[in-house]
Design a protein around this motif. Structure first.
Motif: not given
Length: 455
Positions: A358-367
């Protein structure tokens, strides 16, 4: 990737255009795109002044004077230099030659090695007339440049009393409040720090508790001014409790009880109660009860105070995944109930950029193929900090892996073929060497039989 620390920082620069300006972090690494494919160029050299740094012929590297801390990849024409020092700064010249030695082209590249900015600090001070002086500073960093925003917009003349929006010290006018952000950057790094500022009344923040159910927030160890009523001198009697325990009791201008008097002050004239050196035990729901001169209750309202540890020192960690995606983690030191938000080049991340998380979590994966200025903001009710990271497109290692596996398979098949061919040749040679010996043995037997008959 451009980070706020030098070790491990790797920048990329396309030096295929004449006069390219490249930047690298002191102690970090830089990848310079010198040409497309060295295997298609008969010969080339790369110099700094008159000193040859790199010299080669197609895929063969003849000279690399900084080979102990550099790698040249002929197939894509990139030179990676590690552990950059200030002496690496300067102008470099690449010369290309035909197979007969005639020069076919020349182009220059200027490399500047800078110390990155890091650890931004914001210090604010309320002045006598209610203005606020704010100072922004960072550790290290060559040629730092400063910029300021308030609630997402550049400071205006109606908010700024003195100091340029591009200096590290500013003074805000009275009654200015909101989310103040100082950004410090140079050519190879950028960091930001946020500060939630409120209208100056000394050095405390205030909360209006005159409405029933008011919610107030303040920082652990800080101070808060609670507006409990308009004027206590007009109220015959009152008390302020926390879960039944009396905190404050008074009659008009006379304070009868103040159980936290050592770190608090009640001002009857304006009905404000100031508490300093806040601790977690100060959090909770408080009830103000008002009475008339006969002791009858005339009103009651509650106020909830939440004391939180502020967030600080946001950190960003990124990693390229096997298919070219980018995994990014955002964390901060301390801070109660942190909330996260992400932007890329100033806009909120979209589904076309975000693979998972989510855009509101501390971990993301970008395409794959996502690049630009990524910002992680961490906030709670009383503080907010941000960290920036310049991300570049990750190379898809799966293609390289497939290529290597294909090469390994071809080599294996060729090896097996060569082995069986060798076995066949060896067998044929063995047959040829055995045939004469059998003939010779046959002739010897015939001679022996003739001799026996004659005898």
């Amino acid at each position: 990737m451009l980070l706020g620390v030098s070790h491990g920082v790797e920048t990329y620069c396309d030096g295929r255009q004449d006069g390219a300006q490249c930047y690298g972090a002191l102690g970090g690494a830089v990848v310079l795109q010198l040409m497309d494919d060295a295997s298609e160029i008969p010969s080339y050299d790369w110099k700094k002044g008159a000193s040859v740094i790199l010299n080669g012929r197609k895929n063969i590297i003849i000279t690399n004077t900084i080979g102990n801390r550099s790698t040249f990849v002929p197939s894509d024409g990139t030179l990676k230099i590690n552990n950059l020092s200030r002496t690496d700064s300067g102008e470099y010249t690449l010369r290309l030659f035909y197979s007969n030695g005639r020069e076919t082209g020349e182009r220059t590249l200027k490399l500047s090695v800078e110390a990155p900015v890091s650890s931004v600090q914001l210090v604010s001070e309320c002045l006598s007339q209610g203005q606020m002086k704010v100072s922004c500073s960072s550790e290290g960093g060559d040629s730092p440049q400063y910029s300021w925003t308030l609630d997402g917009h550049t400071l205006t003349d109606t908010e700024l009393l003195s100091g340029s929006k591009e200096t590290n010290i500013i003074t805000l006018k009275q009654h200015v409040s909101g989310r103040l952000v100082c950004s410090v950057r140079n050519h190879i790094s950028s960091v930001s720090k946020e500060l939630m500022i409120s209208v100056c009344r000394g050095v405390e923040t205030d909360c209006d508790g005159r409405q029933d159910g008011a919610q107030c927030y303040e920082a652990l160890g800080g101070a808060v001014v609670l507006q409990l009523m308009d004027n206590a001198s007009e109220i015959p009697s009152y008390d302020w409790r926390k879960r039944g325990s009396v905190i404050l009791r008074g009659r008009k201008n006379i304070i009868v009880i103040n159980t936290i008097g050592k770190r608090s002050t009640f001002t009857p004239d304006n009905g404000t109660f100031s508490i300093s050196n806040l601790c977690r035990n100060d959090s909770g729901e408080y009830t103000l009860t008002l009475f008339d001169s006969n002791g009858r209750e005339t009103g009651e309202r509650t106020l909830k105070l939440s004391v939180e540890a502020p967030v600080s020192s946001a950190q960003l960690v990124s990693e390229c995944l096997s298919q070219g995606q980018i995994w990014v983690s955002c964390s901060s030191e301390g801070g109660d109930s942190p909330q996260y938000s992400w932007t890329l080049d100033g806009h909120t991340l979209t589904d076309t950029e975000l693979l998972s998380g989510s855009k509101e979590t501390n971990i993301i994966t970008l395409k794959q193929h996502v690049s630009g200025r990524l910002v992680c903001s961490v906030r709670n009710h009383i503080s907010s900090v941000s960290k920036e990271l310049m991300i570049s497109v990750c190379r898809d290692h799966s293609l390289l892996t497939c290529g290597l596996l294909s090469v390994a398979a071809v080599v294996s098949f060729v090896g097996i073929g060569v082995y069986f061919k060798w076995k066949k040749i060896k067998y044929e040679k063995a047959e040829e060497s055995a045939a004469p010996r059998r003939t010779e043995k046959s002739e010897d037997s015939s001679v022996t039989e003739l001799r026996s008959l004659s005898d």
